[in-house]
Write an enzyme that holds these catalytic residues in place. Structure first.
Site, PDB file in Angstrom:
ATOM      1  NE  ARG A   1      -4.276  -1.563   1.833  1.00  0.00           N
ATOM      2  CZ  ARG A   1      -5.254  -1.819   2.677  1.00  0.00           C
ATOM      3  NH1 ARG A   1      -5.135  -1.503   3.935  1.00  0.00           N
ATOM      4  NH2 ARG A   1      -6.374  -2.372   2.261  1.00  0.00           N
TER       5      ARG A   1
ATOM      6  N   GLY B   1      -8.203  -7.372  -0.702  1.00  0.00           N
ATOM      7  CA  GLY B   1      -8.409  -8.222   0.470  1.00  0.00           C
ATOM      8  C   GLY B   1      -7.739  -9.574   0.320  1.00  0.00           C
TER       9      GLY B   1
ATOM     10  N   GLY C   1     -12.842  -3.823   1.664  1.00  0.00           N
ATOM     11  CA  GLY C   1     -14.234  -3.379   1.788  1.00  0.00           C
ATOM     12  C   GLY C   1     -14.624  -2.383   0.712  1.00  0.00           C
TER      13      GLY C   1
ATOM     14  CE  LYS D   1     -19.200 -14.580   7.898  1.00  0.00           C
ATOM     15  NZ  LYS D   1     -19.359 -13.227   8.390  1.00  0.00           N
TER      16      LYS D   1
HETATM   17  P1  AMP Z   1     -13.581 -13.478   2.188  1.00  0.00           P
HETATM   18  O1  AMP Z   1     -12.997 -12.525   3.184  1.00  0.00           O
HETATM   19  O2  AMP Z   1     -15.059 -13.578   2.253  1.00  0.00           O
HETATM   20  O3  AMP Z   1     -13.048 -13.275   0.803  1.00  0.00           O
HETATM   21  O4  AMP Z   1     -13.131 -14.924   2.661  1.00  0.00           O
HETATM   22  C1  AMP Z   1     -11.801 -15.321   2.664  1.00  0.00           C
HETATM   23  C2  AMP Z   1     -11.662 -16.514   3.550  1.00  0.00           C
HETATM   24  O5  AMP Z   1     -12.470 -17.548   3.076  1.00  0.00           O
HETATM   25  C3  AMP Z   1     -10.259 -17.022   3.576  1.00  0.00           C
HETATM   26  O6  AMP Z   1      -9.725 -16.818   4.848  1.00  0.00           O
HETATM   27  C4  AMP Z   1     -10.424 -18.509   3.261  1.00  0.00           C
HETATM   28  O7  AMP Z   1      -9.666 -19.334   4.114  1.00  0.00           O
HETATM   29  C5  AMP Z   1     -11.890 -18.744   3.487  1.00  0.00           C
HETATM   30  N1  AMP Z   1     -12.378 -19.895   2.696  1.00  0.00           N
HETATM   31  C6  AMP Z   1     -12.278 -20.092   1.379  1.00  0.00           C
HETATM   32  N2  AMP Z   1     -12.772 -21.296   1.041  1.00  0.00           N
HETATM   33  C7  AMP Z   1     -13.224 -21.879   2.167  1.00  0.00           C
HETATM   34  C8  AMP Z   1     -13.831 -23.131   2.477  1.00  0.00           C
HETATM   35  N3  AMP Z   1     -14.095 -24.020   1.514  1.00  0.00           N
HETATM   36  N4  AMP Z   1     -14.143 -23.397   3.771  1.00  0.00           N
HETATM   37  C9  AMP Z   1     -13.886 -22.496   4.732  1.00  0.00           C
HETATM   38  N5  AMP Z   1     -13.304 -21.302   4.516  1.00  0.00           N
HETATM   39  C10 AMP Z   1     -12.967 -20.988   3.245  1.00  0.00           C
END
Ligand code: AMP
Length: 391
Positions: A36, A349, A372, A197
């Site tokens: 950054r 991110g 974000g 999620k």
């Molecule tokens: P996000 O911040 O929503 O982009 O989520 C990123 C996180 O999702 C990372 O820390 C990954 O470890 C987690 N992630 C990705 N695939 C899976 C999975 N199949 N089961 C659990 N966590 C996951």
């Protein structure tokens, strides 16, 4: 949105307040990832070359009180090394001592203000604090894309005290790259979505569904969609309260003729901390959890990227932090980086963290520095830090 670029400002002899995003990871006083800082150097160098003086400000972390671990001192040292001039750190971002340091600046000199979040008024977007922050500076440049989704004093409130304000080079680059995905992207246009999620990505799916041709879904969010469709997912991470919504999105995609692609095989394990039990399956057994897309899915995703003119990617396709579950993310990432004739925009991110240090990551058109802020932009929301630059 009609925002002006920094190149439209006359900077000679001016004191330029530059809102930067120096919110970098610092461990034991050392900067773990300077991305950054490096990303905003072009803007700072431009201010200095044009004969302005740069008064840089940023937040760092979420300090509850004024403690040394939240000081921007390591950033000031890094900036001094990068710019080849001494960049002193002011003891605060406002106040008399800092005010005198700002007044003493000569053209071509730079100063870094101490962590904005040492004042609660920053996040409260307090008007008096914003006025204080503006005092003694002639023009305002915002280069902090990563903080642009926050309506804070330094990103929003401060702008009203400047008749001259503009976006820095990084801010311009981010907005150009992301707007080319959201506004009439060259087709075929594809989204790769992953991460933990579904609930975090609903806004993005809803906003992009009518604009893109294809969605490739991986990560934990895929299991909520698979379960909604009636596919067994074992002990994979599922948002039970989002199953109805997942079905609605699947229906909407079908109705709009969008190709909504879910994984056809998986890397599963008994638990996240039992990578030694990892195996590839087409159907997830009851006691196992899906932690990465499988090799057939990776190949399928790669095949469906061929010929794309625009690709936007947000969220890793597996638990990339663990080598045993990182292959899907890396395989698809490398293939995308190697495609020609495509504009590839990597949402910041975790996705950026997963691929940024790979030698092939230079093949992407743009890797966003926002987390974000990138998501909110892709949801079609107006970013307060961008809006404040408006005339
Ligand atoms: P996000 O911040 O929503 O982009 O989520 C990123 C996180 O999702 C990372 O820390 C990954 O470890 C987690 N992630 C990705 N695939 C899976 C999975 N199949 N089961 C659990 N966590 C996951």
């Amino acid at each position: 949105m009609p925002i002006r670029p920094i190149t439209s400002l006359k900077l000679a002899g001016k004191r330029v307040l530059v809102r930067c995003d120096f919110n970098v990871p610092i461990h034991d006083g050392r900067i773990a990832d300077p991305t950054r800082i490096e990303a905003t150097l072009e803007t700072i160098r431009y201010v200095l070359k044009e004969g302005g003086s740069a008064v840089m400000c940023s937040h760092l972390g979420r300090p509850k009180e004024r403690t040394p671990e939240f000081s921007l001192k390591p950033v000031a040292e890094r900036l001094s090394a990068e710019l080849g001039i001494k960049v002193p750190l002011a003891p605060d971002c406002i106040g008399d001592v800092t005010g005198r340091m700002v007044s003493a600046l000569k053209p071509g000199e730079a100063l870094l203000l101490e962590n904005l979040r040492f004042h609660a008024e920053e996040e409260a977007n307090n008007r008096d604090f914003a006025h204080e922050l503006a005092r003694g500076k002639d023009v305002y440049v915002n280069d902090a894309f990563g903080a642009a989704h926050r309506a804070h004093a330094s990103t929003a409130g401060v702008a009203q005290f400047f008749s001259e304000r503009a976006a820095g080079f990084l801010m311009m680059r981010e907005i150009e790259a992301l707007s080319s995905v959201v506004n009439d992207p060259p087709r075929p246009a594809v989204a790769i979505l992953g991460g933990a999620k579904v609930s975090d990505k609903i806004g993005v799916i809803r906003h992009l569904l009518p604009k893109l041709d294809r969605f490739l879904i991986g990560g934990a969010m895929a299991y909520t969609f698979l379960k909604a469709r009636g596919t067994p997912v074992g002990r994979s991470r599922v948002e039970e309260d989002k199953l109805g919504l997942a079905n609605e999105l699947l229906e909407a995609a079908k109705k709009q003729g969008v190709d909504f692609v879910l994984p056809v095989d998986h890397v599963v394990a008994e638990a996240l901390d039992k990578p030694e039990t990892a195996t590839v399956v087409s159907e997830i057994p009851a006691g196992m959890m899906g932690l990465d897309i499988g090799p057939r899915t990776a190949d399928d995703f790669i095949a469906r990227l061929a010929g794309a003119k625009t690709v936007v990617w947000n969220g890793p396709l597996g638990v990339f932090e663990n080598e045993a579950f990182a292959k899907g993310t890396l395989k698809v990432g490398e293939a995308l980086a190697g495609l020609s004739g495509v504009k590839s925009v990597i949402g910041g991110g975790d996705t950026a963290a997963a691929v940024a240090h790979q030698p092939w990551s230079r093949g992407f058109t743009h890797i966003s520095t926002g987390g974000g802020a990138t998501l909110e932009y892709l949801e079609g929301r107006e970013l307060p830090g961008v809006k404040a630059l408006d005339y």
